[in-house]
Scaffold this motif. Sequence first.
Motif, PDB file in Angstrom:
ATOM      1  N   ARG A   5       0.846  -1.182   0.000  1.00  0.00           N
ATOM      2  CA  ARG A   5       0.000   0.000   0.000  1.00  0.00           C
ATOM      3  C   ARG A   5       0.886   1.238   0.000  1.00  0.00           C
ATOM      4  NH1 ARG A   5      -4.862  -0.735  -1.676  1.00  0.00           N
ATOM      5  NH2 ARG A   5      -5.673   0.984  -0.447  1.00  0.00           N
ATOM      6  N   SER A  63      -4.111   1.136  -6.929  1.00  0.00           N
ATOM      7  CA  SER A  63      -5.440   1.443  -6.418  1.00  0.00           C
ATOM      8  C   SER A  63      -5.365   2.351  -5.193  1.00  0.00           C
ATOM      9  CB  SER A  63      -6.197   0.154  -6.071  1.00  0.00           C
ATOM     10  OG  SER A  63      -5.563  -0.533  -5.006  1.00  0.00           O
ATOM     11  N   GLY A  64      -4.314   2.209  -4.411  1.00  0.00           N
ATOM     12  CA  GLY A  64      -4.136   3.078  -3.264  1.00  0.00           C
ATOM     13  C   GLY A  64      -3.822   4.504  -3.676  1.00  0.00           C
ATOM     14  N   ALA A  66      -4.869   5.871  -6.452  1.00  0.00           N
ATOM     15  CA  ALA A  66      -6.136   6.408  -6.959  1.00  0.00           C
ATOM     16  C   ALA A  66      -6.995   6.933  -5.818  1.00  0.00           C
ATOM     17  CB  ALA A  66      -6.876   5.333  -7.751  1.00  0.00           C
ATOM     18  N   GLU A  67      -6.985   6.241  -4.685  1.00  0.00           N
ATOM     19  CA  GLU A  67      -7.739   6.707  -3.525  1.00  0.00           C
ATOM     20  C   GLU A  67      -7.184   8.026  -3.007  1.00  0.00           C
ATOM     21  OE1 GLU A  67      -7.644   3.606  -0.652  1.00  0.00           O
ATOM     22  OE2 GLU A  67      -8.646   2.144  -1.937  1.00  0.00           O
ATOM     23  N   LEU A  68      -5.877   8.190  -3.047  1.00  0.00           N
ATOM     24  CA  LEU A  68      -5.262   9.417  -2.568  1.00  0.00           C
ATOM     25  C   LEU A  68      -5.623  10.619  -3.433  1.00  0.00           C
ATOM     26  CD1 LEU A  68      -1.654   8.206  -1.655  1.00  0.00           C
ATOM     27  CD2 LEU A  68      -3.462   8.864  -0.066  1.00  0.00           C
ATOM     28  N   ASP A  70      -8.450  11.325  -4.627  1.00  0.00           N
ATOM     29  CA  ASP A  70      -9.713  11.822  -4.088  1.00  0.00           C
ATOM     30  C   ASP A  70     -10.481  12.597  -5.161  1.00  0.00           C
ATOM     31  OD1 ASP A  70     -11.664  12.144  -2.175  1.00  0.00           O
ATOM     32  OD2 ASP A  70     -10.761  13.936  -1.320  1.00  0.00           O
ATOM     33  N   GLN A  71     -10.759  13.858  -4.915  1.00  0.00           N
ATOM     34  CA  GLN A  71     -11.567  14.659  -5.835  1.00  0.00           C
ATOM     35  C   GLN A  71     -10.748  15.265  -6.968  1.00  0.00           C
ATOM     36  OE1 GLN A  71     -14.956  14.724  -5.583  1.00  0.00           O
ATOM     37  NE2 GLN A  71     -14.490  13.185  -4.025  1.00  0.00           N
ATOM     38  N   ALA A  92      -8.236   5.776 -13.386  1.00  0.00           N
ATOM     39  CA  ALA A  92      -9.076   6.787 -12.736  1.00  0.00           C
ATOM     40  C   ALA A  92      -8.855   8.149 -13.382  1.00  0.00           C
ATOM     41  CB  ALA A  92      -8.756   6.845 -11.244  1.00  0.00           C
TER      42      ALA A  92
END
Length: 204
Positions: A5, A63-64, A66-68, A70-71, A92
């Motif tokens: 991660r 994928s981690g 991509a989460e970071l 955010d907007q 993304a």
Amino acid sequence: MRRERPMVTTVWDEATPGAPRVVMVYGPLAPGTEVFAGQRMLAELFRLELVGPAADGIGVDPSGIAELLDQGAHLVGHCTGATVALHVAAAAPQAVRSLTLLEPCALRATAGRLAAYGEPAADTPGLRPAALLTADWPKLIVNGAPGRPYDDRRGCPHPTPPGYGEQVADAIGARHLRVEDAGHAPQRDRPGRVNTALRRLWQG
């Protein structure tokens, strides 16, 4: 390759609240504060979030990242971190404001396909660049002189051959910048020239 991660190791933020975010991904060659030391001054205008593998990791999970995002954030990657950034941008695109790949050494471009070195050409799907070609945000690839190492002690296992950066840039519809008097870390070796290009990209 074992994936870890991602870990936000450092945040440089001296800008006004609400300044554009930049997620900067590095690989295992060196700490992020070393890899992106030349960009530290840009924190007066942007929030810089340095992201890399865990201390014992050899890579980070796209994928981690991509989460970071955010907007939405600008996305930068160096060396194998550029490979991660490229996959994140393709997966993304709605969260990406711009994409910059600095010496993306772990990729090779073939007809309609971007693959990591070591992947069998016909046995794995790789990354198809169509989504990147149609993205409406700017893309930039920066290379130093072909084949030069990161420094006297460390070098990329897949040094960039002549014409390589231009080939990947063509595949994803990116602008290409060659910094001939730099090595495998043009953002560190010649930060002034690279930072000028980054500011223009991020301030769009």
